[in-house]
Design a protein around this motif. Sequence first.
Motif, PDB file in Angstrom:
ATOM      1  N   GLY A 123       0.728  -1.250   0.102  1.00 61.13           N
ATOM      2  CA  GLY A 123       0.115   0.048  -0.011  1.00 61.13           C
ATOM      3  C   GLY A 123       0.794   1.430  -0.010  1.00 61.13           C
ATOM      4  O   GLY A 123       0.301   2.254   0.378  1.00 61.13           O
ATOM      5  N   THR A 124       1.970   1.294  -0.325  1.00 60.93           N
ATOM      6  CA  THR A 124       2.913   2.490  -0.560  1.00 60.93           C
ATOM      7  C   THR A 124       3.272   3.089  -1.851  1.00 60.93           C
ATOM      8  O   THR A 124       3.795   4.042  -2.042  1.00 60.93           O
ATOM      9  N   TYR A 125       2.542   2.404  -3.092  1.00 63.17           N
ATOM     10  CA  TYR A 125       3.105   2.929  -4.205  1.00 63.17           C
ATOM     11  C   TYR A 125       2.178   4.000  -4.737  1.00 63.17           C
ATOM     12  O   TYR A 125       0.736   3.723  -4.618  1.00 63.17           O
ATOM     13  N   ARG A 126       2.609   4.883  -5.252  1.00 68.21           N
ATOM     14  CA  ARG A 126       1.886   6.079  -5.990  1.00 68.21           C
ATOM     15  C   ARG A 126       2.624   6.324  -7.159  1.00 68.21           C
ATOM     16  O   ARG A 126       3.793   6.259  -7.214  1.00 68.21           O
ATOM     17  N   THR A 127       1.715   6.809  -8.116  1.00 68.03           N
ATOM     18  CA  THR A 127       2.501   6.958  -9.509  1.00 68.03           C
ATOM     19  C   THR A 127       3.586   8.327  -9.700  1.00 68.03           C
ATOM     20  O   THR A 127       4.589   8.210 -10.211  1.00 68.03           O
ATOM     21  N   GLU A 128       3.683   8.939  -8.455  1.00 71.21           N
ATOM     22  CA  GLU A 128       4.464  10.123  -8.318  1.00 71.21           C
ATOM     23  C   GLU A 128       6.075   9.516  -8.076  1.00 71.21           C
ATOM     24  O   GLU A 128       7.075  10.187  -7.944  1.00 71.21           O
ATOM     25  N   PHE A 129       5.946   8.248  -7.425  1.00 68.92           N
ATOM     26  CA  PHE A 129       7.240   7.563  -7.085  1.00 68.92           C
ATOM     27  C   PHE A 129       7.909   7.008  -8.372  1.00 68.92           C
ATOM     28  O   PHE A 129       9.097   6.750  -8.040  1.00 68.92           O
ATOM     29  N   ASP A 130       7.332   7.207  -9.462  1.00 72.00           N
ATOM     30  CA  ASP A 130       7.939   6.327 -10.605  1.00 72.00           C
ATOM     31  C   ASP A 130       9.445   6.835 -10.926  1.00 72.00           C
ATOM     32  O   ASP A 130      10.218   6.119 -11.332  1.00 72.00           O
ATOM     33  N   ALA A 131       9.517   8.242 -10.859  1.00 68.89           N
ATOM     34  CA  ALA A 131      10.814   8.646 -11.062  1.00 68.89           C
ATOM     35  C   ALA A 131      12.000   8.248  -9.970  1.00 68.89           C
ATOM     36  O   ALA A 131      13.136   7.916 -10.346  1.00 68.89           O
ATOM     37  N   ALA A 132      11.602   8.255  -8.957  1.00 68.63           N
ATOM     38  CA  ALA A 132      12.419   7.687  -7.670  1.00 68.63           C
ATOM     39  C   ALA A 132      12.641   6.272  -8.094  1.00 68.63           C
ATOM     40  O   ALA A 132      13.762   5.615  -7.721  1.00 68.63           O
ATOM     41  N   ILE A 133      11.423   5.397  -8.298  1.00 66.63           N
ATOM     42  CA  ILE A 133      11.812   4.120  -8.585  1.00 66.63           C
ATOM     43  C   ILE A 133      12.641   3.736  -9.635  1.00 66.63           C
ATOM     44  O   ILE A 133      13.619   2.929  -9.516  1.00 66.63           O
ATOM     45  N   ASP A 134      12.777   4.466 -10.573  1.00 67.52           N
ATOM     46  CA  ASP A 134      13.803   4.349 -11.824  1.00 67.52           C
ATOM     47  C   ASP A 134      15.111   4.593 -11.294  1.00 67.52           C
ATOM     48  O   ASP A 134      16.049   3.938 -11.531  1.00 67.52           O
ATOM     49  N   ARG A 135      15.475   5.790 -10.582  1.00 70.76           N
ATOM     50  CA  ARG A 135      16.797   5.904  -9.772  1.00 70.76           C
ATOM     51  C   ARG A 135      17.334   4.724  -8.942  1.00 70.76           C
ATOM     52  O   ARG A 135      18.374   4.330  -9.013  1.00 70.76           O
ATOM     53  N   TYR A 136      16.190   4.154  -8.166  1.00 71.65           N
ATOM     54  CA  TYR A 136      16.462   3.041  -7.530  1.00 71.65           C
ATOM     55  C   TYR A 136      16.699   1.745  -8.298  1.00 71.65           C
ATOM     56  O   TYR A 136      17.966   1.226  -7.907  1.00 71.65           O
ATOM     57  N   VAL A 137      16.008   1.695  -9.290  1.00 70.67           N
ATOM     58  CA  VAL A 137      16.508   0.642 -10.222  1.00 70.67           C
ATOM     59  C   VAL A 137      18.062   0.675 -10.806  1.00 70.67           C
ATOM     60  O   VAL A 137      18.574  -0.357 -10.867  1.00 70.67           O
ATOM     61  N   GLU A 138      18.272   1.943 -11.381  1.00 75.10           N
ATOM     62  CA  GLU A 138      19.550   2.408 -11.824  1.00 75.10           C
ATOM     63  C   GLU A 138      20.697   1.784 -10.473  1.00 75.10           C
ATOM     64  O   GLU A 138      21.501   1.223 -11.032  1.00 75.10           O
ATOM     65  N   MET A 139      20.355   2.120  -9.441  1.00 74.15           N
ATOM     66  CA  MET A 139      21.388   2.063  -8.270  1.00 74.15           C
ATOM     67  C   MET A 139      21.339   0.410  -8.192  1.00 74.15           C
ATOM     68  O   MET A 139      22.482   0.112  -7.685  1.00 74.15           O
ATOM     69  N   ARG A 140      20.246  -0.384  -8.185  1.00 76.19           N
ATOM     70  CA  ARG A 140      20.369  -1.594  -7.924  1.00 76.19           C
ATOM     71  C   ARG A 140      21.214  -2.413  -9.033  1.00 76.19           C
ATOM     72  O   ARG A 140      21.884  -3.214  -8.612  1.00 76.19           O
ATOM     73  N   ILE A 141      20.941  -2.133  -9.931  1.00 76.29           N
ATOM     74  CA  ILE A 141      21.931  -2.571 -11.203  1.00 76.29           C
ATOM     75  C   ILE A 141      23.604  -2.185 -11.219  1.00 76.29           C
ATOM     76  O   ILE A 141      24.086  -3.277 -11.310  1.00 76.29           O
ATOM     77  N   GLN A 142      23.595  -1.179 -10.794  1.00 77.50           N
ATOM     78  CA  GLN A 142      25.100  -0.631 -10.630  1.00 77.50           C
ATOM     79  C   GLN A 142      25.562  -1.676  -9.314  1.00 77.50           C
ATOM     80  O   GLN A 142      26.658  -1.975  -9.231  1.00 77.50           O
ATOM     81  N   PHE A 143      24.900  -1.592  -8.299  1.00 76.13           N
ATOM     82  CA  PHE A 143      25.176  -2.341  -7.037  1.00 76.13           C
ATOM     83  C   PHE A 143      25.457  -3.820  -7.479  1.00 76.13           C
ATOM     84  O   PHE A 143      26.538  -4.282  -7.142  1.00 76.13           O
ATOM     85  N   GLU A 144      24.669  -4.195  -8.246  1.00 74.38           N
ATOM     86  CA  GLU A 144      24.719  -5.651  -8.701  1.00 74.38           C
ATOM     87  C   GLU A 144      26.070  -6.018  -9.417  1.00 74.38           C
ATOM     88  O   GLU A 144      26.649  -6.945  -9.223  1.00 74.38           O
ATOM     89  N   LEU A 145      26.213  -5.082 -10.558  1.00 74.89           N
ATOM     90  CA  LEU A 145      27.336  -5.281 -11.506  1.00 74.89           C
ATOM     91  C   LEU A 145      28.680  -5.183 -10.513  1.00 74.89           C
ATOM     92  O   LEU A 145      29.744  -5.799 -10.782  1.00 74.89           O
ATOM     93  N   LEU A 146      28.796  -4.231  -9.490  1.00 73.03           N
ATOM     94  CA  LEU A 146      29.943  -3.985  -8.854  1.00 73.03           C
ATOM     95  C   LEU A 146      29.927  -4.896  -7.897  1.00 73.03           C
ATOM     96  O   LEU A 146      31.273  -5.346  -7.618  1.00 73.03           O
ATOM     97  N   ASN A 147      29.143  -5.392  -7.376  1.00 72.14           N
ATOM     98  CA  ASN A 147      29.152  -6.614  -6.304  1.00 72.14           C
ATOM     99  C   ASN A 147      29.673  -7.828  -7.089  1.00 72.14           C
ATOM    100  O   ASN A 147      30.675  -8.627  -6.721  1.00 72.14           O
ATOM    101  N   GLU A 148      29.417  -8.024  -8.223  1.00 72.60           N
ATOM    102  CA  GLU A 148      29.673  -9.232  -9.235  1.00 72.60           C
ATOM    103  C   GLU A 148      31.304  -8.958  -9.417  1.00 72.60           C
ATOM    104  O   GLU A 148      31.943 -10.100  -9.355  1.00 72.60           O
ATOM    105  N   ARG A 149      31.498  -7.977  -9.795  1.00 76.14           N
ATOM    106  CA  ARG A 149      33.194  -7.604  -9.907  1.00 76.14           C
ATOM    107  C   ARG A 149      33.705  -7.955  -8.837  1.00 76.14           C
ATOM    108  O   ARG A 149      34.829  -8.258  -8.767  1.00 76.14           O
ATOM    109  N   TRP A 150      33.265  -7.484  -7.552  1.00 72.30           N
ATOM    110  CA  TRP A 150      33.946  -7.474  -6.502  1.00 72.30           C
ATOM    111  C   TRP A 150      34.247  -9.009  -5.973  1.00 72.30           C
ATOM    112  O   TRP A 150      35.267  -9.317  -5.735  1.00 72.30           O
TER     113      TRP A 150
END
Length: 121
Positions: free
Chosen positions: A22-49
């Motif tokens: 019950g916490t989703y609102r369409t106004e959060f889509d931009a923040a969710i997109d930034r979160y997704v980018e950070m998750r991808i970066q984290f996963e790639l860097l973690n794999e490299r580590w």
Amino acid sequence: MDVKKEKNKIRKKTKADMVAIGTYRTEFDAAIDRYVEMRIQFELLNERWYDEGCPFTEMYTNKAGATNERKTALYLTIEKLRDELTKIESLFGLNPKGLKEIKKKGLEQRTASALDRLLSG
């Protein structure tokens, strides 16, 4: 890793999880997109580590010639991303602490009861 597929997967899961609690609102889509980018970066860097043998520290010689042990740049970046991801997950209510805070403030979306739906037509 197919980055585009992984982004879509993370985005869909994040939205679905937020809708479910019950916490989703369409106004959060931009923040969710930034979160997704950070998750991808984290996963790639973690794999490299992991591929590099999980080095936490390295020896470093400064300008004065003193040699010290310090955290690796890769590990510092992973550490920072982990902290930022945890903060965002809290804001989205995607961890226990964040969800508790949202509920305490009454900010979660309320689902209409059967009676409310019946009365609203």
